[in-house]
Write a protein that holds these residues in place. Structure first.
Motif, PDB file in Angstrom:
ATOM      1  N   ALA A  63    -122.839  29.724 -19.307  1.00  0.00           N
ATOM      2  CA  ALA A  63    -123.966  28.820 -19.579  1.00  0.00           C
ATOM      3  C   ALA A  63    -123.725  27.450 -18.961  1.00  0.00           C
ATOM      4  N   TYR A  79    -126.950  32.208 -15.588  1.00  0.00           N
ATOM      5  CA  TYR A  79    -127.516  32.487 -16.915  1.00  0.00           C
ATOM      6  C   TYR A  79    -127.739  33.984 -17.113  1.00  0.00           C
ATOM      7  N   CYS A 114    -127.246  30.723 -22.631  1.00  0.00           N
ATOM      8  CA  CYS A 114    -127.568  31.549 -21.451  1.00  0.00           C
ATOM      9  C   CYS A 114    -129.004  32.047 -21.528  1.00  0.00           C
TER      10      CYS A 114
END
Length: 150
Positions: A63, A79, A114
């Motif tokens: 992330a 992500y 994410c």
């Protein structure tokens, strides 16, 4: 117990679906990401990338790498990898495709970051349907609990 099952209990709640908490990262990985994020901005992305390379299942590192990406496509890719690895980690922690994954549980934040980043970059890249799915999934996992930033 079969190979894909977790020995961790699923937390049942009288007020709703079960809640799942992803297993904590090793202390060494947590320390490495903290140190990487404290690097000067010019070196930060490479430092976080090194953490991801060493601990490729570390969701918050994916992330943070997405946050530091050089462009929207690179961010989307980071992500997306973190999101898919996160689904695997959730399943390994007892999640069976439904139930809460709360922001309040710090170990879940990498996955939720994410998913939030994936939705944001999908929207930026014109993938409105994917952005909507991500927003809906976030709301199902933690209704109103995932901040827009953080």
């Amino acid at each position: 117990m079969s190979a894909g099952e977790s020995s961790r209990p699923v937390n049942l709640s009288a007020s709703g679906p079960p809640a799942t908490v992803i297993d904590r990262e090793p202390a060494e990985a947590l320390d490495a990401l903290r140190a990487a994020l404290s690097e000067p901005s010019v070196e930060r992305r490479e430092a976080v990338s090194a953490v991801v390379a060493r601990w490729p299942r570390y969701l918050d590192a994916w992330a943070r790498l997405g946050d530091l990406a050089r462009d929207d496509v690179e961010a989307y890719a980071c992500y997306r990898v973190g999101y898919h690895r996160g689904l695997d980690r959730l399943r390994g922690s007892g999640w069976r495709g439904s139930g809460y994954v709360r922001w309040a549980d710090e170990d879940n934040r990498g996955f939720l970051r994410c998913l939030r980043g994936l939705g944001r970059t999908a929207a930026t890249l014109g993938e409105a349907d994917e952005a909507a799915r991500c927003a809906q999934f976030l709301d199902q996992l933690d209704p109103g609990g995932v901040p827009a930033q953080g």
